[in-house]
Design an enzyme around this catalytic site. Sequence first.
Site, PDB file in Angstrom:
ATOM      1  N   GLY D  51       0.823  -1.195   0.000  1.00  0.00           N
ATOM      2  CA  GLY D  51       0.000   0.000   0.000  1.00  0.00           C
ATOM      3  C   GLY D  51       0.859   1.247   0.000  1.00  0.00           C
ATOM      4  O   GLY D  51       2.028   1.210   0.374  1.00  0.00           O
ATOM      5  N   SER D  52       0.293   2.378  -0.404  1.00  0.00           N
ATOM      6  CA  SER D  52       0.990   3.647  -0.275  1.00  0.00           C
ATOM      7  C   SER D  52       0.847   4.156   1.152  1.00  0.00           C
ATOM      8  O   SER D  52       0.112   3.585   1.956  1.00  0.00           O
ATOM      9  CB  SER D  52       0.433   4.664  -1.267  1.00  0.00           C
ATOM     10  OG  SER D  52       0.745   4.270  -2.579  1.00  0.00           O
ATOM     11  N   GLY D  53       1.544   5.227   1.474  1.00  0.00           N
ATOM     12  CA  GLY D  53       1.487   5.783   2.822  1.00  0.00           C
ATOM     13  C   GLY D  53       2.677   5.383   3.670  1.00  0.00           C
ATOM     14  O   GLY D  53       2.787   5.809   4.817  1.00  0.00           O
ATOM     15  N   HIS D  54       3.582   4.554   3.103  1.00  0.00           N
ATOM     16  CA  HIS D  54       4.758   4.101   3.844  1.00  0.00           C
ATOM     17  C   HIS D  54       6.041   4.763   3.346  1.00  0.00           C
ATOM     18  O   HIS D  54       7.133   4.304   3.644  1.00  0.00           O
ATOM     19  CB  HIS D  54       4.926   2.586   3.704  1.00  0.00           C
ATOM     20  CG  HIS D  54       3.726   1.798   4.076  1.00  0.00           C
ATOM     21  ND1 HIS D  54       3.150   1.903   5.312  1.00  0.00           N
ATOM     22  CD2 HIS D  54       2.988   0.895   3.392  1.00  0.00           C
ATOM     23  CE1 HIS D  54       2.103   1.086   5.368  1.00  0.00           C
ATOM     24  NE2 HIS D  54       1.978   0.471   4.214  1.00  0.00           N
ATOM     25  N   LYS D 102       5.248  -8.345   2.244  1.00  0.00           N
ATOM     26  CA  LYS D 102       5.026  -8.245   3.686  1.00  0.00           C
ATOM     27  C   LYS D 102       3.824  -9.115   4.060  1.00  0.00           C
ATOM     28  O   LYS D 102       2.848  -9.204   3.308  1.00  0.00           O
ATOM     29  CB  LYS D 102       4.788  -6.794   4.094  1.00  0.00           C
ATOM     30  CG  LYS D 102       6.024  -5.923   3.877  1.00  0.00           C
ATOM     31  CD  LYS D 102       5.955  -4.571   4.530  1.00  0.00           C
ATOM     32  CE  LYS D 102       4.879  -3.665   3.960  1.00  0.00           C
ATOM     33  NZ  LYS D 102       4.823  -3.597   2.492  1.00  0.00           N
ATOM     34  N   ASP D 107      -1.707  -8.429   0.785  1.00  0.00           N
ATOM     35  CA  ASP D 107      -0.460  -8.417   0.021  1.00  0.00           C
ATOM     36  C   ASP D 107      -0.108  -9.813  -0.459  1.00  0.00           C
ATOM     37  O   ASP D 107       0.243 -10.013  -1.626  1.00  0.00           O
ATOM     38  CB  ASP D 107       0.681  -7.861   0.887  1.00  0.00           C
ATOM     39  CG  ASP D 107       0.559  -6.371   1.104  1.00  0.00           C
ATOM     40  OD1 ASP D 107       1.243  -5.616   0.402  1.00  0.00           O
ATOM     41  OD2 ASP D 107      -0.259  -5.954   1.946  1.00  0.00           O
ATOM     42  N   HIS D 216      -0.304   0.350   9.174  1.00  0.00           N
ATOM     43  CA  HIS D 216      -1.450   0.823   8.390  1.00  0.00           C
ATOM     44  C   HIS D 216      -2.422   1.591   9.256  1.00  0.00           C
ATOM     45  O   HIS D 216      -3.606   1.667   8.955  1.00  0.00           O
ATOM     46  CB  HIS D 216      -2.197  -0.348   7.755  1.00  0.00           C
ATOM     47  CG  HIS D 216      -1.332  -1.227   6.929  1.00  0.00           C
ATOM     48  ND1 HIS D 216      -0.698  -2.323   7.439  1.00  0.00           N
ATOM     49  CD2 HIS D 216      -0.979  -1.151   5.620  1.00  0.00           C
ATOM     50  CE1 HIS D 216       0.007  -2.911   6.473  1.00  0.00           C
ATOM     51  NE2 HIS D 216      -0.147  -2.217   5.376  1.00  0.00           N
TER      52      HIS D 216
END
Lengths: 216, 216, 328, 328
Positions: D51-54, D102, D107, D216
């Site tokens: 996911g994005s945001g990391h 991960k 995922d 998350h």
Amino acid sequence: MLTTSAFIAFIQAYTNRLDELQPLLDQLDNQIGDGDHGTNMTRGFHAANERLTSTPADDLGALSQAVAMTLLSSVGGASGPLYATVFLRFSAQWKGQSQVDAKDITEAIVQARDGLVARGKAQVGEKTLIDVWSPAAQTLQANPTESGILAAAKAAAEAAVGTRELVAGKGRAAYLGERSRGTCDPGSVSSAVFFEEFANAIVGGVEKTPWPTLVS
Amino acid sequence: MLTTSAFIAFIQAYTNRLDELQPLLDQLDNQIGDGDHGTNMTRGFHAANERLTSTPADDLGALSQAVAMTLLSSVGGASGPLYATVFLRFSAQWKGQSQVDAKDITEAIVQARDGLVARGKAQVGEKTLIDVWSPAAQTLQANPTESGILAAAKAAAEAAVGTRELVAGKGRAAYLGERSRGTCDPGSVSSAVFFEEFANAIVGGVEKTPWPTLVS
Amino acid sequence: MKKLMNEVGHYVDQMLDGMVLAHPELRRLPGTTVLVRAEKADKVALVSGGGSGHEPAHGGFVGPGMLDAAVAGEMFTSPTPDQILEAIRAVHGDQGVLLIVKNYTGDVMNFEMAAEMATMEGIHVEQVVVDDDVAVQNSTHTIGRRGIAGTVFVHKIAGAAAEAGYPLETVAAVAKRAIDNVHSMGVALSPCTVPASGQPSFQLADDEIEIGIGIHGEPGVRREPIRSADDVVDTLLDTILEDAAVQAGDDVAVLVNGLGATPLSELYIANRRIARRLAKQGVNIQQTRVAEYMTSLEMAGFSISLLKLDHELAKLLNAPATTTAWRS
Amino acid sequence: MKKLMNEVGHYVDQMLDGMVLAHPELRRLPGTTVLVRAEKADKVALVSGGGSGHEPAHGGFVGPGMLDAAVAGEMFTSPTPDQILEAIRAVHGDQGVLLIVKNYTGDVMNFEMAAEMATMEGIHVEQVVVDDDVAVQNSTHTIGRRGIAGTVFVHKIAGAAAEAGYPLETVAAVAKRAIDNVHSMGVALSPCTVPASGQPSFQLADDEIEIGIGIHGEPGVRREPIRSADDVVDTLLDTILEDAAVQAGDDVAVLVNGLGATPLSELYIANRRIARRLAKQGVNIQQTRVAEYMTSLEMAGFSISLLKLDHELAKLLNAPATTTAWRS
Ligand SMILES: Nc1ncnc2c1ncn2[C@@H]1O[C@H](COP(=O)(O)OP(=O)(O)O)[C@@H](O)[C@H]1O
Ligand SMILES: Nc1ncnc2c1ncn2[C@@H]1O[C@H](COP(=O)(O)OP(=O)(O)O)[C@@H](O)[C@H]1O
Ligand SMILES: [Mg+2]
Ligand SMILES: [Mg+2]
Ligand SMILES: [Mg+2]
Ligand SMILES: [Mg+2]
């Protein structure tokens, strides 16, 4: 007449006043600067007091030098080098002397004022502690006696209150431009307190200005 | 009997229900997961609906395949591959057919259930949508008729409500351990709604379960 | 106020300890707040520093190709001259020392006093003052502009010049040219809290941003309603471009500096707009940096710095450097 | 919620644009959320993502010595198999592809489906799953542990192995050995807010911290009162050390990872404690990294990752890598 014990008493009394006024000085600085002037000054003068307990008390020059070096190494910010400069000039003027008279005191204050101007490059009217040191030094020069010292303290207090109407041209408050008007300059207030306690240590009987009600 | 137009109507009706229930599904997922199940499902089925408008409507296999590929490329997360697997299995089962009967439907649902287990490796009782697909498939297998389809929808709804008491063993909720108890599994609820709309599209007359009052 | 810290009085001390424990290529002068390179270099030495709270500045820029020493003051408070003097003494060889100072009265005076003391000890010291913040109006009647994130470009360029063996006067001249050519401006979405005070440095409503922010939690030059990232970038970039007089065909380097709490993803969204606007104006971006270089504790917001490059500045900017916070 | 962004639906797209505009060494596959190296390398190819945001994960680790491609999903949502497949297709040579995933159901399933599709196209694909988060109890009855910041060590080590010319099976084996030897745990001081929802992911009182946090925005494994940095470090480190069975004389690498809004100074204060405790136990720290590597948007907090090193892992960890977020 300023003796070494009066000098030590002065530093102690000034430190006590700074403790009292720290919230006020921080608050003034918060309004037009970064809110640490009271914190900076109390940190420095507590360290200076501490240092004086281990400094041989027979030479006003050495005592002033000890205060100067302590302020230099414990304050930082703008007020550190400025107040350190004051005591460095005292030290140069009073070197080797265990007591000094009103003329020596006058010369030291004038030298300190010149040192502050050289260090901070502020002119009168730029809402810095120069606005206090300048009239105080002039008052003393015009009357280099003990009553002149009392008059200088009075001039200093009036000048500090007067900085409220000024727009800052130097220091952090200068970034605010017009918005710096309406608040007294914190360094000017701490300087006025300096003169008050200075006069009290030398001449005595000086009434304490109620700064919190006067300037906040 | 499931025709291509009933299939398209089913996807449309399911999408509408998801729109209605998105806040509820997000909220359930927020309590025991990451709060996006409703968002994920509506994103995916809106895209699938859109895709069906440009898919030749004569082959249930091709329609299912289109839905599967759209879900795969638009959902992500856990529910994307899972619901895509359902439609991939439908597609394999119904390839080239423009209508299928209850037996074909039963076989497709059983295949979908097996696909879900293969993909997610969850067993019954682990608080995942398997807890809904498994009893629904069994009900249908026991009675591979139109009334069996209605019974499967009923079994699905009951099973979804029943996930409330379970502790999660798979999916994001599993990290909460005991704290996952007390909330219905969002994927199970979206699956129960799936069976409800599926039965309604094929048999008709199915009453809508009032999910928000039932599970939140 | 939630901070990951122990006694507030030990904040700076423990941070510096943690830093040298992480990076064996840094050494802390015992009993000081000075970080120096583990290995002394034979060249003009560069000393910078300032208040703490700007990490990775300034210790993160100590290393081959950049600074020789960084002096840390108390939180947002200029370091004292004795500490600066220790730094100068530790790093100076026989080629002199350049002090890189940000334009704040406190920093300027403390570094100046240290320079005077070092000069009295026979050390050749020069000083440059960075004033890149175009949010503050520049005029002869003021104290000039503040020094903010553009300072990092000056560290890099002066560092490369020193490493290249330039003599002190030339290093200082190149640093001044970098200063003349770097223009920056920042914006805050939320204030920061100095650990000792425990109070946010200012208050912003949920729909307000503070334009033209400094790096010590001081309020900026004006408060405006929040708007899209592109609009916010435009506000900063318009001011910068006007001031920098950047023209089509010019070569520039861009620094998108996070102030502490802003996600890297938001900085990249800002950079997208910056890069497109510059491209549209025919400006050539030679290098872009997007990260936290000069922060204000956990302030949310960012600043843009634009460095106009001539041939030599470009060469020096691209020269190798291996510090903990800048590598090239 | 204050975010520096434009339309929320374009967040990930614009971030990726801003990233490639800043870093010419990265290329975005047109019409995808995949970042690849500008120059394709002739070796086993490594693909990761999530996911994005990391950010900087995962695109920040694409480059020589680390990944060949990173696939970005929606905010905190696994990328879809078609995007992963595009990445595999773009980077695979004739030596096969390793997927580094991960351990989250989403995922794992999405990467698995992509791997199946790639295999059907005749591409040799292997997959390793990172599960370093010791906050989650490990037992055969659960889905296992989450993958958090320790993943970056796996990227680095697998990257070096691939660069060294190891064949796919060996790269996968080395990556698995890194996974077996890396243990992580995190803590949050404040939640984060996903732009689309606009709501904080959980609520924490002013005196609470969330122990054992994922990446998350999910709540952690328990909530506790806030306390000193040293105490918080001890809580995490005790669990990690017990689980990692690290002993006196062992060589380790340490990653102190900021979650987004925590000042670097606080991370260094934490590292001071970590380094001292490990030293006291006779553990040799071969390398320490202190920065933001795997974030949760603007969450305040940090995680500690401890990687136990054998001779080969140490060699691979130290091998050169030049990506935008990791250099060595
Ligand atoms: N250039 C200057 N010349 C004289 N006094 C100055 C100058 N700049 C600042 N000051 C004085 O210093 C005071 C602020 O001191 P302080 O708050 O301790 O330092 P800082 O501004 O670094 O936080 C001001 O109120 C002003 O009186
Ligand atoms: N291993 C699994 N097997 C079957 N279903 C699962 C599994 N893991 C998760 N699920 C289902 O997926 C749902 C969550 O989907 P969603 O929230 O969209 O994805 P994510 O967990 O990636 O955010 C859960 O409620 C559960 O029903
Ligand atoms: Mg101040
Ligand atoms: Mg979810
Ligand atoms: Mg200050
Ligand atoms: Mg999700």
